[in-house]
Design an enzyme around this catalytic site. Structure first.
Site, PDB file in Angstrom:
ATOM      1  N   SER A   7      29.055 -21.376  28.711  1.00  0.00           N
ATOM      2  CA  SER A   7      28.721 -22.214  27.671  1.00  0.00           C
ATOM      3  C   SER A   7      29.381 -21.229  26.516  1.00  0.00           C
ATOM      4  O   SER A   7      28.946 -20.108  26.165  1.00  0.00           O
ATOM      5  CB  SER A   7      27.429 -22.228  27.387  1.00  0.00           C
ATOM      6  N   HIS A  32      31.584 -24.994  29.912  1.00  0.00           N
ATOM      7  CA  HIS A  32      30.398 -25.706  29.567  1.00  0.00           C
ATOM      8  C   HIS A  32      30.177 -25.985  28.020  1.00  0.00           C
ATOM      9  O   HIS A  32      30.261 -25.297  27.130  1.00  0.00           O
ATOM     10  CB  HIS A  32      29.070 -25.031  29.775  1.00  0.00           C
ATOM     11  N   ASP A  34      28.321 -27.654  24.729  1.00  0.00           N
ATOM     12  CA  ASP A  34      26.961 -28.106  24.345  1.00  0.00           C
ATOM     13  C   ASP A  34      27.270 -28.896  23.170  1.00  0.00           C
ATOM     14  O   ASP A  34      27.596 -28.345  22.172  1.00  0.00           O
ATOM     15  CB  ASP A  34      26.018 -27.000  24.062  1.00  0.00           C
ATOM     16  N   MET A  36      25.230 -30.874  20.225  1.00  0.00           N
ATOM     17  CA  MET A  36      23.921 -31.152  19.797  1.00  0.00           C
ATOM     18  C   MET A  36      23.719 -32.000  18.521  1.00  0.00           C
ATOM     19  O   MET A  36      24.641 -31.571  17.745  1.00  0.00           O
ATOM     20  CB  MET A  36      23.331 -29.701  19.786  1.00  0.00           C
ATOM     21  N   HIS A  65      27.769 -31.128  27.945  1.00  0.00           N
ATOM     22  CA  HIS A  65      26.399 -31.337  28.049  1.00  0.00           C
ATOM     23  C   HIS A  65      25.902 -32.080  26.776  1.00  0.00           C
ATOM     24  O   HIS A  65      25.972 -31.503  25.760  1.00  0.00           O
ATOM     25  CB  HIS A  65      25.903 -30.049  28.209  1.00  0.00           C
ATOM     26  N   MET A  67      23.336 -33.287  24.247  1.00  0.00           N
ATOM     27  CA  MET A  67      21.997 -33.102  24.038  1.00  0.00           C
ATOM     28  C   MET A  67      21.755 -34.029  22.565  1.00  0.00           C
ATOM     29  O   MET A  67      21.614 -33.488  21.443  1.00  0.00           O
ATOM     30  CB  MET A  67      21.379 -31.744  23.622  1.00  0.00           C
ATOM     31  N   MET A 136      17.367 -28.077  33.221  1.00  0.00           N
ATOM     32  CA  MET A 136      17.081 -27.213  32.109  1.00  0.00           C
ATOM     33  C   MET A 136      16.170 -26.175  32.688  1.00  0.00           C
ATOM     34  O   MET A 136      15.214 -26.359  32.876  1.00  0.00           O
ATOM     35  CB  MET A 136      16.878 -27.793  30.811  1.00  0.00           C
ATOM     36  N   GLY A 141      18.428 -26.558  23.135  1.00  0.00           N
ATOM     37  CA  GLY A 141      18.515 -26.465  21.630  1.00  0.00           C
ATOM     38  C   GLY A 141      19.228 -25.068  21.300  1.00  0.00           C
ATOM     39  O   GLY A 141      20.050 -25.208  20.393  1.00  0.00           O
ATOM     40  N   GLY A 143      21.128 -21.111  22.546  1.00  0.00           N
ATOM     41  CA  GLY A 143      21.134 -20.140  23.475  1.00  0.00           C
ATOM     42  C   GLY A 143      20.456 -18.909  23.614  1.00  0.00           C
ATOM     43  O   GLY A 143      19.649 -18.849  22.348  1.00  0.00           O
ATOM     44  N   GLY A 144      20.303 -18.091  24.077  1.00  0.00           N
ATOM     45  CA  GLY A 144      19.815 -16.725  24.386  1.00  0.00           C
ATOM     46  C   GLY A 144      18.214 -16.931  24.426  1.00  0.00           C
ATOM     47  O   GLY A 144      17.572 -15.891  24.108  1.00  0.00           O
ATOM     48  N   ASP A 174      20.608 -24.472  33.559  1.00  0.00           N
ATOM     49  CA  ASP A 174      21.198 -24.111  32.025  1.00  0.00           C
ATOM     50  C   ASP A 174      20.085 -23.428  31.035  1.00  0.00           C
ATOM     51  O   ASP A 174      18.984 -24.109  31.064  1.00  0.00           O
ATOM     52  CB  ASP A 174      21.770 -25.441  31.534  1.00  0.00           C
ATOM     53  N   GLY A 175      20.177 -22.166  30.948  1.00  0.00           N
ATOM     54  CA  GLY A 175      19.343 -21.524  30.018  1.00  0.00           C
ATOM     55  C   GLY A 175      18.748 -20.120  30.620  1.00  0.00           C
ATOM     56  O   GLY A 175      17.994 -20.356  31.624  1.00  0.00           O
ATOM     57  N   GLY A 176      19.180 -19.149  29.875  1.00  0.00           N
ATOM     58  CA  GLY A 176      18.682 -17.762  30.438  1.00  0.00           C
ATOM     59  C   GLY A 176      19.214 -17.414  31.623  1.00  0.00           C
ATOM     60  O   GLY A 176      18.484 -16.464  32.377  1.00  0.00           O
ATOM     61  N   GLY A 196      25.577 -18.658  28.970  1.00  0.00           N
ATOM     62  CA  GLY A 196      26.141 -18.290  27.698  1.00  0.00           C
ATOM     63  C   GLY A 196      26.357 -17.016  27.252  1.00  0.00           C
ATOM     64  O   GLY A 196      27.318 -16.314  27.164  1.00  0.00           O
ATOM     65  N   SER A 198      25.190 -14.283  28.409  1.00  0.00           N
ATOM     66  CA  SER A 198      25.391 -13.402  29.572  1.00  0.00           C
ATOM     67  C   SER A 198      26.875 -13.164  29.991  1.00  0.00           C
ATOM     68  O   SER A 198      27.221 -12.091  30.279  1.00  0.00           O
ATOM     69  CB  SER A 198      24.539 -13.440  30.833  1.00  0.00           C
TER      70      SER A 198
HETATM   71  C1  DX5 Z   1      20.897 -24.682  25.508  1.00  0.00           C
HETATM   72  C2  DX5 Z   1      22.394 -24.894  26.068  1.00  0.00           C
HETATM   73  C3  DX5 Z   1      22.925 -23.957  26.762  1.00  0.00           C
HETATM   74  C4  DX5 Z   1      23.035 -22.719  26.237  1.00  0.00           C
HETATM   75  C5  DX5 Z   1      22.687 -21.607  27.144  1.00  0.00           C
HETATM   76  O1  DX5 Z   1      20.280 -25.915  24.820  1.00  0.00           O
HETATM   77  O2  DX5 Z   1      22.290 -26.199  26.772  1.00  0.00           O
HETATM   78  O3  DX5 Z   1      23.967 -24.284  27.661  1.00  0.00           O
HETATM   79  O4  DX5 Z   1      24.246 -22.393  25.718  1.00  0.00           O
HETATM   80  O5  DX5 Z   1      22.848 -20.150  26.697  1.00  0.00           O
HETATM   81  P1  DX5 Z   1      22.142 -18.879  27.272  1.00  0.00           P
HETATM   82  O6  DX5 Z   1      22.899 -18.903  28.679  1.00  0.00           O
HETATM   83  O7  DX5 Z   1      22.278 -18.073  26.425  1.00  0.00           O
HETATM   84  O8  DX5 Z   1      20.647 -19.078  27.525  1.00  0.00           O
HETATM   85 ZN    ZN Z   2      24.135 -26.841  27.988  1.00  0.00          ZN
END
Ligand code: DX5
Ligand code: ZN
Length: 213
Positions: A7, A32, A34, A36, A65, A67, A136, A141, A143-144, A174-176, A196, A198
């Site tokens: 991402s 990816h 994102d 928003m 993606h 959102m 998810m 919303g 990253g990180g 997606d996420g963490g 994202g 990592s």
């Molecule tokens: C969060 C996004 C993710 C985000 C993931 O709402 O949809 O794609 O970028 O980031 P990491 O991998 O850092 O959790």
């Molecule tokens: Zn995403």
């Protein structure tokens, strides 16, 4: 086969084209993106114009993606901008079955995503229309954030339902996602990993992509 979709939210967005070229070189299967809107999620990122510009600089598979609220009003425009796969949120859509069909008719792959509070069973009826389902593993919303292990059961349920249907469904998380949580997600049945921080916070992106795989 496990596919990696870094991402760019965690990348240097002022150098988006070179960041994407770098993850392509690192062996990622897709990128990816994102989107928003500050309404569906409490954050904003970028929209069609950025994707359209990036399309001119990259031949990578664009995993978009959304959102956003009212995804039906924008999906076609993201495909025109260069999306290869459009994922929208079940919670944001008035008629998800119709929208999945519209995305296919416009020539892209189609996926539905569920937030942490949405049960896997709610989207079972849509699986036959999907190329991919995105579970998810954080609240969308930002990253990180920290991976939510409770989401793994939903991944397993969706994999079991796809198997029951005899469908070769992609399941994305997606996420963490980092090398440890990736292992758990793949064991539960996921085969497309979004990452994202990592990947983009690592100085050696190839090593980061390899570690996830
Ligand atoms: C969060 C996004 C993710 C985000 C993931 O709402 O949809 O794609 O970028 O980031 P990491 O991998 O850092 O959790
Ligand atoms: Zn995403």
């Amino acid at each position: 086969m496990v596919k990696i979709s870094p991402s760019v939210l965690a990348s240097d967005l002022s150098n988006l084209a070179s960041e994407v070229a770098e993850i392509e070189k690192a062996g990622a299967e897709m990128v990816h993106l994102d989107v928003m809107d500050g309404v569906f999620v409490p954050n904003m990122s970028f929209g069609m114009p950025v994707i359209e510009c990036l399309r001119k600089k990259s031949g990578m598979f664009f995993d978009v993606h959304l959102m956003i609220v009212k995804p039906e009003n924008y999906a076609k425009r993201f495909i025109d901008a260069g999306a290869d796969l459009v994922t929208f949120h079940y919670e944001a859509s008035e008629n998800p079955a119709k929208l999945l069909d519209e995305i296919h008719a416009a020539g892209a792959k189609a996926a539905i995503s569920i937030k942490p509070a949405t049960k896997a069973e709610e989207i079972f009826h849509l699986i036959p229309r999907c190329d991919m389902v995105l579970v998810m593993t954080v609240e969308p919303g930002y990253g990180g954030q920290k991976f939510m292990p409770d989401m793994l059961e939903k991944v397993s349920k969706i994999r079991a339902e796809a198997n029951r249907l005899g469908q070769d469904l992609d399941i994305q998380v997606d996420g963490g996602i980092n090398p440890e949580t990736a292992k758990l997600a793949v064991a539960a049945g996921a085969n497309v990993l979004v990452a994202g921080s990592s990947v983009f916070n690592a100085s050696d992106r190839r090593a980061a992509v390899d570690a996830l795989r």
